[in-house]
Write a protein that holds these residues in place. Structure first.
Motif: not given
Length: 424
Positions: A19-22, A25, A29, A32, A51, A53
């Motif tokens: 999982s990503s904090s961006d 995202c 889930e 990333r 970016k 993903l």
């Protein structure tokens, strides 16, 4: 200029995405951010980023129903298998100052064909984003598109296919540059019947048909040259050219039945008793698109092209190959400064193949140099130019500084969550 990018293949996605904090995202889930690419700067000098993903595995059937949009928050898994009807999901997003993030591309790689060798390759250079997708089995294919990031515009496209088991000359496809209005069709070498000659692999340049300003079509063509919109002859059918100023030829379709031809030369000959020995334009028209013809053996009566000669000195028309009976209307104007001539030809329709030739005879005794828009062979319709009709929303042509210039259409518009580049 440095290119950055990535190629997605199964071996690179062995680990499940964390999982990503961006923000891209959020509530998505598995998701990333696996790569951030510098995209240069926009017209205001502000930095652009792209970016990528990694979104795990999605169901192929579900993806096909919403292809081209942002992957939803559900229906995906961190691990999966193509054998279970799943595909590897990825997205590329454009980040611009003071604007919402824009989805550029969403893909789900299921192998893109029975061989399972499909790939997605992305390259980002200063203000340009290029995606190439490839796949197939025995029949391999690729489709590449380049997108300008600011303002958003499709700038080029290239399709190719080939038989993996074929010998040389087995490639076919087409390409188009939306900025220069240039492109071509590649026709694979055909398999001809015994006793028939084969033309081999052919590359046929498109002759564009572009909308121009009404004032230019009505009379402005007499004062302004074809400029960058005119398709320049790039083929020598006879002789060679030591001095580029000796002679030149440009052609442009401005309507389905209207062709403009610009000829420049440093010495004019004619009129004489034999028009073939005078400076003249040769026009070829054919009823079928050249890329749809095999070129094996002799053309049938329904395929044969027609040819006309137009003498530069007086604009007189001479029916030639095929003895065409259709009238060919010609208007003629001298370019400012006596640099050359523009011919406005009203063409008989319909036609799907066309080529234009300029025959230069400095001596006035024989044809010495022949420039052409394609490698046209006498009486062979499969060697003519195919026509590429340019929709006005893509581009038009308008007079700028005394010459026609390409005017790009409006920038692309898309909702932030809808991909600018849809799946091929």
């Amino acid at each position: 200029m440095t290119a950055t990018g990535t190629v997605l293949v199964l071996s690179l996605l062995g680990a499940p995405p964390a999982s990503s904090s961006d923000p891209l995202c959020a509530n998505r889930e598995p998701c990333r951010v696996v790569e951030t690419l510098e995209g240069g700067k926009d017209a205001q000098g502000r930095a652009l980023q792209v970016k990528r993903l990694d979104l795990g595995w999605a169901d192929v059937e579900t993806w096909s129903q919403s292809a081209g949009r942002r992957f939803g928050p559900g229906g995906r898994k961190a691990q999966g298998s193509r054998a279970e009807g799943q595909c590897e999901a990825a997205e590329w997003w454009l980040l611009r100052p003071s604007q919402p993030a824009q989805l550029l591309l969403a893909v789900c790689n299921d192998g893109y064909g029975a061989a399972g060798v499909g790939e997605d390759s992305v390259t980002v250079v200063d203000n340009y984003f290029t995606h190439e997708q490839s796949g197939g089995s025995r029949e391999r294919w690729s489709h590449a598109r380049t997108l300008q990031l600011s303002p958003l515009r499709l700038t080029s496209e290239n399709r190719r296919s080939s038989d993996a088991l074929a010998s040389e000359g087995g490639e076919s496809g087409e390409s188009w540059d939306y900025q220069t209005l240039r492109g071509d069709v590649v026709v694979a070498a055909p398999t001809c019947k015994p006793g028939e000659s084969s033309p081999g692999e052919r590359t046929l340049p498109y002759l564009p048909q572009v909308k121009v300003e009404p004032a230019y079509l009505q009379g402005g063509w007499k004062q302004a040259g074809l400029g960058e919109c005119g398709f320049s002859s790039g083929h020598f059918l006879l002789g060679n050219q030591d001095d580029p100023k000796d002679a030149s030829l440009k052609a442009l379709l401005v309507a389905p039945d209207t062709l403009l031809v610009e000829v420049r030369d440093d010495k004019w000959t004619g009129p004489s008793a034999k028009w073939l020995n005078d400076d003249h334009v040769e026009l070829w028209l054919a009823p079928q698109a050249p890329q749809e013809l095999t070129g094996c053996g002799k053309p049938t009566d329904a395929q044969k092209p027609s040819q006309w000669g137009i003498r530069i000195a007086d604009g007189q028309v001479f029916p030639a190959f095929g003895s065409p009976k259709q009238p060919l209307q010609v208007e003629r104007a001298e370019l400012p400064g006596k640099q050359g001539y523009v011919l406005k030809l009203k063409l008989p329709t319909p036609f799907k193949g066309i080529s234009v030739v300029y025959s230069d005879s400095d001596s006035g005794k024989k044809q010495e140099l022949m420039l052409a828009t394609s490698l046209v062979k006498f009486g062979r319709p499969e060697t003519l130019n195919p026509v590429r009709v340019v929709p006005p929303e893509e581009a038009t042509c308008a007079v700028k500084n005394g010459q026609l210039s390409v005017v790009q259409g409006s920038p692309l518009k898309s909702e932030p969550d809808v991909a600018v580049l849809r799946n091929p």
